[in-house]
Write a protein that holds these residues in place. Structure first.
Motif, short mmCIF file in Angstrom:
data_model
loop_
_atom_site.label_atom_id
_atom_site.label_comp_id
_atom_site.label_asym_id
_atom_site.label_seq_id
_atom_site.Cartn_x
_atom_site.Cartn_y
_atom_site.Cartn_z
N LEU A 8 0.83 -1.21 0.00
CA LEU A 8 0.00 0.00 0.00
C LEU A 8 0.86 1.26 0.00
O LEU A 8 0.56 2.23 -0.70
N LEU A 9 1.93 1.25 0.78
CA LEU A 9 2.83 2.40 0.79
C LEU A 9 3.50 2.61 -0.57
O LEU A 9 3.64 3.74 -1.03
N ALA A 10 3.91 1.52 -1.19
CA ALA A 10 4.55 1.63 -2.51
C ALA A 10 3.60 2.23 -3.52
O ALA A 10 4.00 3.06 -4.34
N SER A 11 2.33 1.83 -3.48
CA SER A 11 1.37 2.37 -4.44
C SER A 11 1.12 3.86 -4.19
O SER A 11 0.76 4.59 -5.10
N ARG A 12 1.33 4.32 -2.97
CA ARG A 12 1.15 5.74 -2.66
C ARG A 12 2.42 6.54 -2.92
O ARG A 12 2.35 7.72 -3.25
N ILE A 13 3.58 5.92 -2.74
CA ILE A 13 4.84 6.67 -2.89
C ILE A 13 5.24 6.81 -4.36
O ILE A 13 5.85 7.82 -4.73
N ASP A 14 4.88 5.85 -5.19
CA ASP A 14 5.27 5.90 -6.60
C ASP A 14 4.81 7.18 -7.31
O ASP A 14 5.59 7.79 -8.04
N PRO A 15 3.57 7.62 -7.10
CA PRO A 15 3.16 8.87 -7.76
C PRO A 15 3.86 10.11 -7.21
O PRO A 15 3.90 11.16 -7.86
N ILE A 16 4.42 10.02 -6.04
CA ILE A 16 5.11 11.16 -5.44
C ILE A 16 6.48 11.39 -6.06
O ILE A 16 6.96 12.53 -6.11
N ARG A 17 7.09 10.35 -6.56
CA ARG A 17 8.45 10.48 -7.12
C ARG A 17 8.52 11.53 -8.23
O ARG A 17 9.36 12.43 -8.16
N PRO A 18 7.66 11.45 -9.25
CA PRO A 18 7.75 12.51 -10.28
C PRO A 18 7.38 13.88 -9.73
O PRO A 18 7.94 14.90 -10.15
N LEU A 19 6.44 13.93 -8.79
CA LEU A 19 6.06 15.21 -8.20
C LEU A 19 7.24 15.81 -7.45
O LEU A 19 7.51 17.01 -7.55
#
Length: 98
Positions: free
Chosen positions: A20-31
């Motif tokens: 669950l954390l990975a699915s939330r953190i992945d979109p933050i990387r490009p941001l």
């Protein structure tokens, strides 16, 4: 003090939490990358706008008019260089003397 043992990795609840954390953190990387880039570009733009304003003011001081500068493709700067404000200043009312 909590230590993580090898059995923690096998715990399905922890695996699900990691997923669950990975699915939330992945979109933050490009941001996160774009936040840094946006800050850098904004600082560069502010520097260019400051230099542009000074150059535009220097051209006006040298006798060029706004109309002539616009004809050459220059637009009035959005930010004027620091200095004395243009226009009339209102005077303070004088104090009555008794």
């Amino acid at each position: 003090m909590t230590t993580h043992s090898a059995s923690d990795a096998a715990n399905p609840i922890l695996e699900q939490a990691q997923s669950l954390l990975a699915s939330r953190i992945d979109p933050i990387r490009p941001l996160a990358d774009l936040i840094v880039k946006h800050k850098t570009v904004s600082e560069e733009l502010a520097s260019v706008e400051k230099a542009y304003g000074a150059a535009y003011a220097a051209a006006l001081a040298a006798g060029w008019t706004d109309a002539e500068l616009r004809q050459m493709g220059a637009q009035p700067p959005t930010r004027r260089p620091a200095g004395r404000p243009k226009g009339s200043r209102t005077s303070r009312p004088s104090a009555d003397k008794d």
